[in-house]
Design a protein around this motif. Structure first.
Motif, mmCIF file in Angstrom:
data_model
loop_
_atom_site.group_PDB
_atom_site.id
_atom_site.type_symbol
_atom_site.label_atom_id
_atom_site.label_comp_id
_atom_site.label_asym_id
_atom_site.label_seq_id
_atom_site.Cartn_x
_atom_site.Cartn_y
_atom_site.Cartn_z
ATOM 1 N N ARG A 188 7.932 -54.518 30.504
ATOM 2 C CA ARG A 188 9.017 -54.887 29.574
ATOM 3 C C ARG A 188 10.370 -54.237 29.858
ATOM 4 N NH1 ARG A 188 8.052 -59.298 26.217
ATOM 5 N NH2 ARG A 188 5.806 -59.456 26.176
ATOM 6 N N GLU A 189 10.820 -53.411 28.902
ATOM 7 C CA GLU A 189 12.157 -52.830 29.010
ATOM 8 C C GLU A 189 12.220 -51.639 29.958
ATOM 9 O OE1 GLU A 189 11.088 -53.895 25.878
ATOM 10 O OE2 GLU A 189 12.377 -55.642 26.100
ATOM 11 N N MET A 190 11.120 -51.318 30.632
ATOM 12 C CA MET A 190 11.140 -50.125 31.470
ATOM 13 C C MET A 190 12.168 -50.231 32.589
ATOM 14 S SD MET A 190 7.068 -49.252 31.582
ATOM 15 C CE MET A 190 7.221 -47.702 32.493
ATOM 16 N N GLY A 191 12.270 -51.409 33.195
ATOM 17 C CA GLY A 191 13.253 -51.596 34.257
ATOM 18 C C GLY A 191 12.630 -52.164 35.509
ATOM 19 N N THR A 192 13.481 -52.440 36.518
ATOM 20 C CA THR A 192 12.998 -53.172 37.692
ATOM 21 C C THR A 192 12.162 -52.317 38.644
ATOM 22 O OG1 THR A 192 15.120 -52.792 38.805
ATOM 23 C CG2 THR A 192 14.854 -54.879 37.622
ATOM 24 N N GLY A 193 12.294 -50.990 38.563
ATOM 25 C CA GLY A 193 11.435 -50.138 39.390
ATOM 26 C C GLY A 193 9.988 -50.252 38.942
ATOM 27 N N SER A 194 9.761 -50.139 37.666
ATOM 28 C CA SER A 194 8.403 -50.252 37.120
ATOM 29 C C SER A 194 7.872 -51.681 37.269
ATOM 30 C CB SER A 194 8.392 -49.858 35.642
ATOM 31 O OG SER A 194 8.709 -48.496 35.505
ATOM 32 N N PHE A 195 8.762 -52.655 37.082
ATOM 33 C CA PHE A 195 8.356 -54.058 37.250
ATOM 34 C C PHE A 195 7.852 -54.296 38.676
ATOM 35 C CE2 PHE A 195 9.634 -58.464 38.413
ATOM 36 C CZ PHE A 195 8.818 -59.154 37.531
ATOM 37 N N HIS A 196 8.547 -53.712 39.654
ATOM 38 C CA HIS A 196 8.188 -53.793 41.073
ATOM 39 C C HIS A 196 6.768 -53.236 41.293
ATOM 40 C CE1 HIS A 196 9.560 -52.273 45.362
ATOM 41 N NE2 HIS A 196 8.470 -52.977 45.431
ATOM 42 N N ILE A 197 6.516 -52.047 40.777
ATOM 43 C CA ILE A 197 5.191 -51.434 40.918
ATOM 44 C C ILE A 197 4.137 -52.273 40.202
ATOM 45 C CG2 ILE A 197 3.822 -49.356 40.422
ATOM 46 C CD1 ILE A 197 6.096 -49.112 42.580
ATOM 47 N N GLY A 198 4.536 -52.828 39.055
ATOM 48 C CA GLY A 198 3.609 -53.658 38.284
ATOM 49 C C GLY A 198 3.183 -54.920 39.034
ATOM 50 N N ILE A 199 4.045 -55.427 39.902
ATOM 51 C CA ILE A 199 3.679 -56.599 40.704
ATOM 52 C C ILE A 199 2.506 -56.245 41.624
ATOM 53 C CG2 ILE A 199 4.444 -58.129 42.577
ATOM 54 C CD1 ILE A 199 7.300 -57.900 41.349
ATOM 55 N N LYS A 203 15.151 -59.910 40.834
ATOM 56 C CA LYS A 203 15.868 -58.632 40.747
ATOM 57 C C LYS A 203 15.142 -57.518 41.520
ATOM 58 C CE LYS A 203 19.401 -60.036 38.452
ATOM 59 N NZ LYS A 203 20.644 -60.140 39.252
ATOM 60 N N VAL A 204 14.081 -57.893 42.223
ATOM 61 C CA VAL A 204 13.378 -56.949 43.098
ATOM 62 C C VAL A 204 13.412 -57.538 44.498
ATOM 63 C CG1 VAL A 204 11.145 -55.901 43.661
ATOM 64 C CG2 VAL A 204 11.860 -56.111 41.264
ATOM 65 N N THR A 205 13.875 -56.771 45.464
ATOM 66 C CA THR A 205 13.923 -57.303 46.818
ATOM 67 C C THR A 205 12.499 -57.476 47.347
ATOM 68 O OG1 THR A 205 15.034 -57.105 48.952
ATOM 69 C CG2 THR A 205 14.052 -55.100 48.095
ATOM 70 N N ILE A 252 24.582 -52.151 56.728
ATOM 71 C CA ILE A 252 24.004 -51.829 58.034
ATOM 72 C C ILE A 252 23.491 -50.411 57.848
ATOM 73 C CG2 ILE A 252 24.375 -51.611 60.516
ATOM 74 C CD1 ILE A 252 26.681 -53.513 60.299
ATOM 75 N N THR A 253 22.194 -50.261 57.786
ATOM 76 C CA THR A 253 21.674 -49.010 57.261
ATOM 77 C C THR A 253 20.422 -48.554 57.985
ATOM 78 O OG1 THR A 253 21.187 -47.866 55.195
ATOM 79 C CG2 THR A 253 20.374 -50.132 55.376
ATOM 80 N N ASN A 254 19.792 -47.528 57.486
ATOM 81 C CA ASN A 254 18.627 -46.950 58.152
ATOM 82 C C ASN A 254 17.342 -47.553 57.609
ATOM 83 O OD1 ASN A 254 17.263 -45.123 56.050
ATOM 84 N ND2 ASN A 254 19.439 -44.666 55.786
ATOM 85 N N TYR A 255 16.255 -47.416 58.388
ATOM 86 C CA TYR A 255 14.994 -48.035 57.961
ATOM 87 C C TYR A 255 14.179 -47.128 57.047
ATOM 88 C CZ TYR A 255 13.136 -45.448 62.013
ATOM 89 O OH TYR A 255 12.799 -44.466 62.913
ATOM 90 N N VAL A 256 14.687 -45.936 56.741
ATOM 91 C CA VAL A 256 13.947 -45.021 55.855
ATOM 92 C C VAL A 256 14.125 -45.424 54.387
ATOM 93 C CG1 VAL A 256 13.535 -42.613 55.214
ATOM 94 C CG2 VAL A 256 14.404 -43.158 57.504
ATOM 95 N N THR A 257 15.372 -45.721 54.024
ATOM 96 C CA THR A 257 15.698 -45.888 52.600
ATOM 97 C C THR A 257 16.232 -47.278 52.287
ATOM 98 O OG1 THR A 257 17.988 -45.137 52.847
ATOM 99 C CG2 THR A 257 16.323 -43.440 52.563
ATOM 100 N N VAL A 258 16.093 -48.198 53.223
ATOM 101 C CA VAL A 258 16.691 -49.522 53.098
ATOM 102 C C VAL A 258 16.162 -50.291 51.894
ATOM 103 C CG1 VAL A 258 15.021 -50.457 54.773
ATOM 104 C CG2 VAL A 258 17.166 -51.662 54.384
ATOM 105 N N ASN A 259 14.874 -50.148 51.612
ATOM 106 C CA ASN A 259 14.309 -50.868 50.478
ATOM 107 C C ASN A 259 14.901 -50.353 49.165
ATOM 108 O OD1 ASN A 259 11.796 -51.038 48.326
ATOM 109 N ND2 ASN A 259 11.857 -52.798 49.693
ATOM 110 N N ASP A 260 15.020 -49.047 49.048
ATOM 111 C CA ASP A 260 15.631 -48.468 47.846
ATOM 112 C C ASP A 260 17.089 -48.885 47.700
ATOM 113 O OD1 ASP A 260 13.413 -47.086 46.873
ATOM 114 O OD2 ASP A 260 13.804 -45.351 48.151
ATOM 115 N N CYS A 261 17.816 -48.954 48.816
ATOM 116 C CA CYS A 261 19.222 -49.374 48.746
ATOM 117 C C CYS A 261 19.318 -50.802 48.232
ATOM 118 C CB CYS A 261 19.889 -49.256 50.115
ATOM 119 S SG CYS A 261 20.167 -47.540 50.602
ATOM 120 N N ALA A 262 18.482 -51.683 48.767
ATOM 121 C CA ALA A 262 18.499 -53.077 48.320
ATOM 122 C C ALA A 262 18.162 -53.157 46.833
ATOM 123 C CB ALA A 262 17.522 -53.913 49.137
#
Lengths: 274, 274, 274
Positions: free
Chosen positions: B240-251, B195-197, A25-35
């Motif tokens: 590739r091996e960069m991780g899910t943050g980069s994979f997310h941006i790559g989408i 693995k990406v919300t 149950i969290t804030n809408y600023v950083t919720v995507n990063d938390c998930a």
């Protein structure tokens, strides 16, 4: 490598195998990063804050993380109802008192949650935890104020841990974790972490992820906080002068690649028993 | 290349020319990604959920996407009012029943929306669509549960499509799309997408974007789902091996570069007529 | 380099030294980017919208940014109460009338805020500011409509600035800033900025950051708008064909690296006095 680093590595391996569901149950600023941080470390996030469903959601979850970053009346009620249900079911509850000390609403809500719900772990910065300790905090918005930087984190962590029979994690240049008796200090991290919104919130989400798979909340809190510190260090090594946008993405990248080698090579966890 | 891939390519070209406005009533976890996915594919997003404006907003829009990811009483009313108005104006309505099966509120709301609003397209994972089909789903939070993985996606998609006279898109390792008669299976995608919300939410937003420019919702749904699958594949190749943050941006990167070549070279769409 | 570019460079240096707290009542679509843009430029964000705390939060802040991107009844009240308090304390107030012209709720709210609160800076696109000017705007969702593109931005900016005794910033291919007498035109930016959601909102957040450290809101608005334009240009140079996800991250990266050299080499600010 000390026994705590060893224990962190075990929890890291286990969270990826068990893939526990973490209710936020969290804030809408950083919720995507938390998930995304929860997914990256190997757990599964669910964000749900309507009073009509929080009890059911917490019932299928392995931890509850309450974050007061963008409070409103509607969600305060949900936080308390979800927290009580979690207590009943022995689901661990993490509280992140974002901005406690900065407004009466945040102060009152923090106190209300602490009196209505048995909180298992409190994770905040020094200003926020100073407020929880009953000291007159001078929180600067959601950041630690210069005045509060002089407070003695170790004493405050122990005091709050004893007051609420919980584990306390204070993050800052050196992080301090205490269960009231033991005190661990983690010297990982990077100063750029304060230039990306939500690194504190993500740390609480990681703490929740690790607390969901063990009764040893002290070690779980050390693990979550150290993981974020290491993620900051490695992200900085990989992104350097690129800027805070890339550093932000690098944090999630590193969490998703977090492994025993990173912990063994980098964790700077010191513990003093009292 | 089969006729469906051809039709996808046509829709892809057309959405970029027409730049339709897509109205989203959605959750606060993945809303930014949904808006950016819609922009990346060539449409224009508007997020509006207050009951006082949703009818007007849907009136200037070419599609409505209803996503129940973070439900609350206030927005449930808005979803239904906006949906009814969309029906009246023949604006296509996509429903993403996020987490249906995981709480009574989500179940009740899904059923309420389906009984009050004529839904044109339902897009969800196998657990969510199993619930819609009237099967006892065991949704794990917002993800497909292991138990539900044994369900027969094809039969369920057809059954739900017939029950609600709509197009159904079930995303998973192999995606299944049906209008009740035809069934298309899309074998694109990458396991990191889970693995990406928000990759599911973004898929629904893409489906809405394509449905806004054609009456052939079946093909539009195939296009949106295939586009996300291809985006996952190409993003993985690039990060590739960069991780899910980069994979997310790559989408998002790949969606903004999505073109006929990607579809011709990569789309794995199989269709069986019944 | 003209005197305005010089003045921008001074403000850029100063914001990083003073690290002012910026209170945002904003939408849930782009809130994370706004917070990160504020951090990147050297200020400190706080997002708070509950009526029970907005007066206190604005009292510890150096600027208030009101953004109506995802309006609802609850936050409209908070916007007005926070705005009145800001007026009382001489805290500058920025209004971003997102989507004004697109729905009665947005129109009515924009007018209500403008009549109840003394707004110091209005930042929007040509459709939104045309609506504020009393022209019949034909806002396309949250973007400038083709019809409105023919409006005379310079005349509209001056007219609105005089009507509300404020500074007006209209962003578009060429940005126009006016205090009712002076008019500055900024020719920085890149067309990809319209393909990432929130670049307008971030611009308003930057304007708020610069207005918090000077009484010269005209120059502060020029600085914020030029900073975003330059960020778009440099991000495009660095990310090129990568796509809009990387371009998005590159904007934040560039803001965090923004410096006098970027301004001296790139700022295209022209001013006509009248």
């Amino acid at each position: 490598m000390n026994y705590l680093t060893n224990a962190c590595v075990d929890l890291l391996r286990e969270v990826r195998i068990k893939n526990p569901l973490i209710h936020n149950i969290t804030n809408y600023v950083t919720v995507n990063d938390c998930a995304n941080a929860i997914l990256a470390i190997g757990a599964s996030p669910i964000m749900a804050d309507d009073v009509a469903e929080v009890e059911e959601i917490v019932s299928i979850s392995s931890a509850l993380v309450i974050n007061i970053g963008t409070l409103n009346q509607r969600t305060i009620t949900s936080m308390i109802i979800a927290g009580k249900k979690a207590n009943e079911l022995h689901v661990p509850v993490v509280l992140d008192p974002v901005g406690a000390g900065a407004s009466s609403l945040r102060n009152k809500t923090t106190q209300e949650i602490l009196s209505e719900v048995k909180i298992d772990i409190i994770r905040g910065n020094l200003s926020e935890i100073s407020f929880v300790a009953g000291l007159s905090a001078s929180t600067k918005g959601v950041d630690t104020s210069k005045a509060d930087e002089r407070n003695d984190a170790e004493a405050i962590a122990k005091s709050v841990a004893n007051k609420y029979s919980c584990v306390v994690g204070i993050t800052g240049q050196v992080d301090v974790i205490s269960d009231g008796i033991r005190v661990a200090k983690v010297a990982n991290g990077h100063k750029l972490l304060s230039k990306v919104t939500g690194t504190g919130c993500m740390t609480s989400a990681l703490v929740g992820s690790f607390c969901s798979i063990t009764k040893d909340y002290y070690t779980a809190t050390v693990t979550g906080i150290t993981a974020m510190g290491i993620a900051g260090e490695i992200s900085f090594i990989k992104t350097r002068e690129m800027g805070t946008g890339s550093f932000h993405i690098g944090i999630i990248d590193t969490l998703s690649n977090m492994n025993s080698t990173y912990f063994v090579e980098r964790a700077k966890i010191d513990e003093t028993e009292y």
